[in-house]
Design a protein around this motif. Structure first.
Motif, short mmCIF file in Angstrom:
data_model
loop_
_atom_site.label_atom_id
_atom_site.label_comp_id
_atom_site.label_asym_id
_atom_site.label_seq_id
_atom_site.Cartn_x
_atom_site.Cartn_y
_atom_site.Cartn_z
N ALA A 71 0.83 -1.21 0.00
CA ALA A 71 0.00 0.00 0.00
C ALA A 71 0.87 1.26 0.00
O ALA A 71 0.53 2.26 -0.65
CB ALA A 71 -0.93 -0.01 1.20
N ASP A 72 1.99 1.22 0.72
CA ASP A 72 2.92 2.36 0.73
C ASP A 72 3.48 2.65 -0.66
O ASP A 72 3.83 3.78 -0.97
CB ASP A 72 4.08 2.12 1.70
CG ASP A 72 3.67 2.23 3.16
OD1 ASP A 72 2.57 2.77 3.44
OD2 ASP A 72 4.45 1.77 4.02
N HIS A 73 3.60 1.63 -1.49
CA HIS A 73 4.18 1.79 -2.83
C HIS A 73 3.12 1.98 -3.92
O HIS A 73 3.44 2.07 -5.09
CB HIS A 73 5.09 0.60 -3.16
CG HIS A 73 6.33 0.61 -2.33
ND1 HIS A 73 6.38 0.09 -1.07
CD2 HIS A 73 7.56 1.14 -2.58
CE1 HIS A 73 7.59 0.28 -0.57
NE2 HIS A 73 8.33 0.91 -1.46
N CYS A 74 1.87 2.02 -3.53
CA CYS A 74 0.78 2.25 -4.49
C CYS A 74 0.47 3.75 -4.51
O CYS A 74 0.30 4.36 -3.45
CB CYS A 74 -0.46 1.46 -4.07
SG CYS A 74 -1.85 1.68 -5.20
N HIS A 75 0.39 4.30 -5.71
CA HIS A 75 0.11 5.73 -5.83
C HIS A 75 -1.31 6.06 -5.40
O HIS A 75 -1.57 7.17 -4.93
CB HIS A 75 0.35 6.21 -7.27
CG HIS A 75 1.78 6.08 -7.69
ND1 HIS A 75 2.76 6.91 -7.23
CD2 HIS A 75 2.39 5.19 -8.52
CE1 HIS A 75 3.92 6.56 -7.74
NE2 HIS A 75 3.73 5.51 -8.54
N GLY A 76 -2.23 5.13 -5.59
CA GLY A 76 -3.60 5.36 -5.17
C GLY A 76 -4.27 6.49 -5.93
O GLY A 76 -5.09 7.21 -5.37
N ASP A 77 -3.91 6.62 -7.21
CA ASP A 77 -4.50 7.69 -8.01
C ASP A 77 -5.21 7.09 -9.22
O ASP A 77 -5.62 5.94 -9.19
CB ASP A 77 -3.42 8.71 -8.42
CG ASP A 77 -2.25 8.05 -9.15
OD1 ASP A 77 -2.41 6.91 -9.64
OD2 ASP A 77 -1.16 8.67 -9.23
N ASP A 78 -5.32 7.86 -10.29
CA ASP A 78 -6.03 7.41 -11.49
C ASP A 78 -5.18 6.56 -12.42
O ASP A 78 -5.68 6.06 -13.42
CB ASP A 78 -6.57 8.63 -12.27
CG ASP A 78 -7.67 9.35 -11.50
OD1 ASP A 78 -8.29 8.71 -10.64
OD2 ASP A 78 -7.89 10.54 -11.77
N ARG A 79 -3.89 6.43 -12.13
CA ARG A 79 -3.02 5.63 -12.98
C ARG A 79 -3.37 4.14 -12.85
O ARG A 79 -3.74 3.68 -11.78
CB ARG A 79 -1.55 5.84 -12.61
CG ARG A 79 -1.04 7.24 -12.98
CD ARG A 79 0.41 7.35 -12.68
NE ARG A 79 0.55 7.73 -11.26
CZ ARG A 79 1.69 8.04 -10.69
NH1 ARG A 79 2.82 7.95 -11.37
NH2 ARG A 79 1.74 8.41 -9.45
N PRO A 80 -3.23 3.38 -13.93
CA PRO A 80 -3.58 1.96 -13.88
C PRO A 80 -2.54 1.09 -13.20
O PRO A 80 -2.84 -0.02 -12.76
CB PRO A 80 -3.73 1.56 -15.35
CG PRO A 80 -2.85 2.51 -16.09
CD PRO A 80 -2.91 3.81 -15.30
#
Length: 170
Positions: free
Chosen positions: A120-129
């Motif tokens: 989760a820390d390495h996930c941008h969590g935005d609109d990118r796929p």
């Protein structure tokens, strides 16, 4: 005041036994079905009736379940509990073995939490796929890698129904 003998003769319906023991009526029927407790006495109308010792057995089962013992382990514990000739060493060995198993499970759960937090820390969590969480889930485990040999993980988003919808392709 009722004597102990009178209390042991007192019969409870399933609702009363459930309330006394903290075990739901559904679970009482299940424990009876699998043989963890003996079949209940029945009234002329077919209703289940439980003695005080039956209700104490149900309370024992609930407490053992609260401590994470399996149904099979509880069956063994019930045998030991009812056996006045038992050696307490047998009970202690079961308890320590179960505690060791719980410690192992806790360590496994803590490792899962660390892995998920790292991902989760390495996930941008935005609109990118791009998603490292999904990419990691798609990777074979170490055990799978050893047993299957070289393995190429398909790139997610390439030809999946979800990716086709996102690009307007059908």
């Amino acid at each position: 005041q009722a004597s102990l003998g009178d209390q042991e003769k007192r019969m409870m319906n399933i609702g009363e036994a459930a309330k006394f023991s903290g075990v739901s009526a559904k679970m009482i029927r299940y424990y009876e079905q699998i043989g963890l407790i003996p079949k209940a006495a029945r009234s002329e109308a077919g209703y289940r009736h439980y003695s005080t010792p039956d209700a104490y057995s149900l309370r024992f089962i609930r407490r053992a379940r609260d401590l994470g013992f399996s149904v099979e382990q509880i069956a063994e514990l019930l045998v030991l509990w009812r056996d006045r000739e038992r050696a307490s060493a047998d009970v202690k060995a079961m308890a320590l073995s179960h505690a060791a198993g719980l410690k192992t499970r806790i360590a496994e759960l803590q490792a899962m939490v660390q892995t998920l937090e790292h991902l989760a820390d390495h996930c941008h969590g935005d609109d990118r796929p791009e998603c490292p969480i999904l990419a990691d889930l798609a990777e074979p485990t170490a055990a799978e890698s050893r047993s299957q040999g070289p393995h190429r993980t398909p790139r997610f988003g390439a030809d999946t129904p979800a990716s086709s919808r996102n690009r307007g392709v059908r």
